[in-house]
Scaffold this motif. Structure first.
Motif, PDB file in Angstrom:
ATOM      1  N   ALA A  15       0.840  -1.198   0.000  1.00 12.21           N
ATOM      2  CA  ALA A  15       0.000   0.000   0.000  1.00 12.21           C
ATOM      3  C   ALA A  15       0.873   1.246   0.000  1.00 12.21           C
ATOM      4  O   ALA A  15       2.094   1.177   0.228  1.00 12.21           O
ATOM      5  CB  ALA A  15      -0.923  -0.004   1.222  1.00 12.21           C
ATOM      6  N   LEU A  16       0.257   2.367  -0.259  1.00 11.98           N
ATOM      7  CA  LEU A  16       0.953   3.642  -0.267  1.00 11.98           C
ATOM      8  C   LEU A  16       1.485   3.939   1.129  1.00 11.98           C
ATOM      9  O   LEU A  16       0.754   3.868   2.112  1.00 11.98           O
ATOM     10  CB  LEU A  16      -0.005   4.759  -0.718  1.00 11.98           C
ATOM     11  N   GLN A  22       3.481   8.457  -4.015  1.00 15.76           N
ATOM     12  CA  GLN A  22       3.506   7.157  -4.675  1.00 15.76           C
ATOM     13  C   GLN A  22       4.610   6.308  -4.068  1.00 15.76           C
ATOM     14  O   GLN A  22       5.654   6.805  -3.662  1.00 15.76           O
ATOM     15  CB  GLN A  22       3.705   7.303  -6.194  1.00 15.76           C
ATOM     16  N   ILE A  35       5.419  -2.609  -8.638  1.00 13.77           N
ATOM     17  CA  ILE A  35       4.069  -2.167  -8.314  1.00 13.77           C
ATOM     18  C   ILE A  35       4.180  -0.706  -7.892  1.00 13.77           C
ATOM     19  O   ILE A  35       5.075  -0.353  -7.097  1.00 13.77           O
ATOM     20  CB  ILE A  35       3.460  -2.966  -7.156  1.00 13.77           C
ATOM     21  N   ARG A  36       3.304   0.125  -8.411  1.00 20.20           N
ATOM     22  CA  ARG A  36       3.251   1.516  -7.976  1.00 20.20           C
ATOM     23  C   ARG A  36       1.914   1.754  -7.290  1.00 20.20           C
ATOM     24  O   ARG A  36       0.858   1.526  -7.880  1.00 20.20           O
ATOM     25  CB  ARG A  36       3.396   2.468  -9.162  1.00 20.20           C
ATOM     26  N   ALA A  37       1.979   2.179  -6.038  1.00 20.49           N
ATOM     27  CA  ALA A  37       0.763   2.451  -5.277  1.00 20.49           C
ATOM     28  C   ALA A  37       0.598   3.950  -5.106  1.00 20.49           C
ATOM     29  O   ALA A  37       1.554   4.657  -4.774  1.00 20.49           O
ATOM     30  CB  ALA A  37       0.830   1.763  -3.917  1.00 20.49           C
ATOM     31  N   THR A  38      -0.607   4.441  -5.370  1.00 20.09           N
ATOM     32  CA  THR A  38      -0.966   5.831  -5.113  1.00 20.09           C
ATOM     33  C   THR A  38      -2.249   5.830  -4.297  1.00 20.09           C
ATOM     34  O   THR A  38      -2.803   4.768  -3.979  1.00 20.09           O
ATOM     35  CB  THR A  38      -1.183   6.612  -6.427  1.00 20.09           C
ATOM     36  N   LYS A  42      -3.421   0.944  -7.646  1.00 19.42           N
ATOM     37  CA  LYS A  42      -2.216   0.131  -7.503  1.00 19.42           C
ATOM     38  C   LYS A  42      -2.011  -0.587  -8.837  1.00 19.42           C
ATOM     39  O   LYS A  42      -2.852  -1.384  -9.252  1.00 19.42           O
ATOM     40  CB  LYS A  42      -2.386  -0.861  -6.350  1.00 19.42           C
ATOM     41  N   ASP A  61      -3.611  -2.432 -14.281  1.00 16.28           N
ATOM     42  CA  ASP A  61      -4.075  -2.438 -12.897  1.00 16.28           C
ATOM     43  C   ASP A  61      -3.807  -3.795 -12.258  1.00 16.28           C
ATOM     44  O   ASP A  61      -3.974  -4.849 -12.881  1.00 16.28           O
ATOM     45  CB  ASP A  61      -5.574  -2.131 -12.856  1.00 16.28           C
ATOM     46  N   CYS A  62      -3.390  -3.782 -10.999  1.00 15.00           N
ATOM     47  CA  CYS A  62      -3.076  -5.028 -10.294  1.00 15.00           C
ATOM     48  C   CYS A  62      -4.298  -5.930 -10.124  1.00 15.00           C
ATOM     49  O   CYS A  62      -4.155  -7.141  -9.922  1.00 15.00           O
ATOM     50  CB  CYS A  62      -2.468  -4.728  -8.920  1.00 15.00           C
TER      51      CYS A  62
END
Length: 281
Positions: A15-16, A22, A35-38, A42, A61-62
């Motif tokens: 998670a962010l 991010q 993985i990029r979480a904002t 995600k 998208d994940c």
């Protein structure tokens, strides 16, 4: 840059981080994948370098991609870079190809009715209103309440062709349409065939419709084979007969009948397609 082997559980739990806009979690199996979480989403991303410049692209998208799909896509993108191909250019080219295929498929599905309507609207400014209405009447489907008189309008001679795709118009279809029309209403059939031939020539000048109808769909040979020969009219007044005709009609006992006959001659309103002149008018 911390790396872990991405798993379904790690992806779910990532998670962010507090205080960041991010956060990233990089994969060990596919080093270009993360993985990029904002705050909003995600997603899987791909990051590499091409010609000395950094390149980052979203994979998906994940929730829509699993880790195996994301790794496969990351490896494919890196293979393109190794070949000197910018994945962004490659993607744009593929999108353009798909769009071109969709456009061509839509073009090939164009019906005569669709193209005919475009034709009428484009040519209307160059035609007189009467000539335009004649073309509308040639293609009308019929079944509508008449504006004057009782009953419903009849289909125009081109109506049986309107639902066909332009790509399905060929000489055989035109002959199969023209023969029964010529037997029932030869004059209108001749007018309709001439209008159709001109329309198909117009289509060849338009990129939207060029090459769809067969070139030999409407030829003079078809007209000679299916349409009766034009004969001299014997049911019309000659110019030299007009003074005597008007003189005789004006001497009729009924001024209404006299005016009616003169109006018919002057307006040409003798058939439904021309707009019948009725007593009420």
């Amino acid at each position: 840059m911390a790396r872990v082997k991405l798993t379904a559980g790690r992806i779910r739990d990532f998670a962010l981080r507090p205080g960041q806009q991010q956060s990233f979690l990089w994969d060990t199996d596919a080093p270009w994948l993360a993985i990029r979480a904002t705050a909003q989403a995600k997603v899987f991303i791909f990051q590499s370098r091409i010609e000395g410049a950094s390149l980052r692209a979203k994979i998906g998208d994940c929730e829509a991609w699993d880790i195996d799909q994301a790794r496969t896509e990351a490896r494919r993108l890196q293979t393109l870079i190794d070949q000197g191909i910018d994945p962004r250019t490659d993607k744009a080219a593929k999108i353009a190809v798909r769009e071109a295929k969709r456009t061509e498929a839509k073009r090939k599905d164009a019906t005569l009715a669709e193209a005919w309507q475009v034709y009428l609207e484009e040519r209307r400014a160059h035609w007189g209103e009467r000539y335009y209405r004649d073309h509308v009447n040639l293609s009308r489907l019929g079944g509508e309440r008449k504006q004057r008189g009782l009953g419903l309008t009849t289909p125009g001679p081109l109506a049986p062709l309107m639902s066909l795709r332009l790509a399905d118009l060929n000489a055989e279809r035109i002959r199969n349409w023209l023969a029964p029309e010529a037997a029932i209403r030869p004059t209108q059939a001749r007018q309709a065939f001439g209008a159709l031939k001109t329309f198909l020539a117009w289509c060849e000048d338009r990129a939207d419709y060029r090459g769809l109808a067969a070139p030999e769909a409407a030829t003079n040979r078809t007209a000679r084979q299916e349409l009766p020969k034009k004969g001299a009219k014997d049911d019309v007044l000659q110019r030299e007969q007009l003074p005597a005709w008007f003189a005789a009609v004006r001497q009729l006992a009924s001024p209404i009948i006299s005016a009616y006959l003169q109006a018919l001659l002057l307006t040409g309103a003798r058939r439904e397609e021309l707009g019948t002149l009725e007593w009420a008018n």
